[in-house]
Scaffold this active site. Sequence first.
Site, PDB file in Angstrom:
ATOM      1  N   GLY A 190      -9.364 -41.168  10.382  1.00  0.00           N
ATOM      2  CA  GLY A 190      -8.530 -40.614  11.475  1.00  0.00           C
ATOM      3  C   GLY A 190      -7.124 -40.706  11.136  1.00  0.00           C
ATOM      4  O   GLY A 190      -6.025 -40.182  11.625  1.00  0.00           O
ATOM      5  N   HIS A 191      -6.703 -41.634  10.101  1.00  0.00           N
ATOM      6  CA  HIS A 191      -5.443 -41.717   9.746  1.00  0.00           C
ATOM      7  C   HIS A 191      -5.112 -40.976   8.366  1.00  0.00           C
ATOM      8  O   HIS A 191      -4.014 -40.650   8.301  1.00  0.00           O
ATOM      9  CB  HIS A 191      -5.183 -43.259   9.650  1.00  0.00           C
ATOM     10  CG  HIS A 191      -5.167 -44.028  10.988  1.00  0.00           C
ATOM     11  ND1 HIS A 191      -4.272 -45.051  11.013  1.00  0.00           N
ATOM     12  CD2 HIS A 191      -5.878 -43.921  11.731  1.00  0.00           C
ATOM     13  CE1 HIS A 191      -4.697 -45.599  12.350  1.00  0.00           C
ATOM     14  NE2 HIS A 191      -5.518 -44.750  12.744  1.00  0.00           N
ATOM     15  N   ILE A 192      -6.211 -40.867   7.578  1.00  0.00           N
ATOM     16  CA  ILE A 192      -5.763 -40.208   6.270  1.00  0.00           C
ATOM     17  C   ILE A 192      -5.186 -38.766   6.346  1.00  0.00           C
ATOM     18  O   ILE A 192      -4.226 -38.520   5.644  1.00  0.00           O
ATOM     19  CB  ILE A 192      -7.171 -40.399   5.320  1.00  0.00           C
ATOM     20  CG1 ILE A 192      -7.407 -41.772   5.226  1.00  0.00           C
ATOM     21  CG2 ILE A 192      -7.027 -39.376   4.275  1.00  0.00           C
ATOM     22  CD1 ILE A 192      -6.517 -42.446   4.140  1.00  0.00           C
TER      23      ILE A 192
END
Length: 299
Positions: free
Chosen positions: A17-19
Amino acid sequence: MPHLRHRILLIPYPVQGHINPTFQFAKRLIALGAHVTISTTIYMHNCITNKPTLPNLSYLPFSDGYDEGCKYTGNNTYLLYSAEFKRCGSEFVANLILSNSQQGTPFTCLVHSILLSWAAEAARELHLPAALLWVQPATVFDIIYHYFHGHSDSIKKPSCSIELPGLPLLLSQRDLPSFLLESGLSTYSNISSLMLNLFEEQFKDLDVETNPTTILVNSFEALEPEALIAIEKLNMIPIGPLVPSACLDEKESTEDNSFGGRSQTHIFRPSNDCVEWLDSKKEMSVVYVSFGSLNVLSK
């Protein structure tokens, strides 16, 4: 300045979800003429498929002490991992900033996603400007901020609705992150307590800053005009939505696998079976629920 090529060190938290938002943000920075170095853990770097390739984009993975991955068996496992991640990451970031400066190619800014306060601390000690990349909406940021700044009681156990400073909406219990709720702490005590501690550390770090902290928010001004200015001491800048540009502009080529198309990076091998299954269903008849990339649920 036009003659200066900015060099940005971009450190995402090593989860799916951050990549993807981080890669989309890197594309925007490169389009503006910056050079971007993305640093994540060796394990995560090796997991990512379909890595973007662009001029002025480089990768520099680092060891978090768990290069083969960390098998989560409970809170104690994560706490041990988190401590080692912080120790290794802090040392890596400090050495990288210093070595680039000595080589005549200094970074001009460090940008890190949430739950990486140690990265900002390392930059601060070496007088390098840092910014927080908040991959969620501004309203979510404001709710969590107010929880740690005098409104925890009203958020923990909300009545029919609650009102928070600067936010135009009356919020109900279902609008709030579950780990902030008293009911969430009792039902999912271990996970909620862990999340609460992680975010408390994040917001304590923001309070340490003497200058207004820059928060780069995955939102846009027309969507959240009040939420973006709800906290006066913080400089919240909307830079979203951080999604593939082809999703925003149908005219753009969808064949560009480097960044511009619909392609996304994956940390797990995607399956085509779900697409075939979806195609067999009536339109608008399926609900999709994401539990994130860390939780593994039994049948």
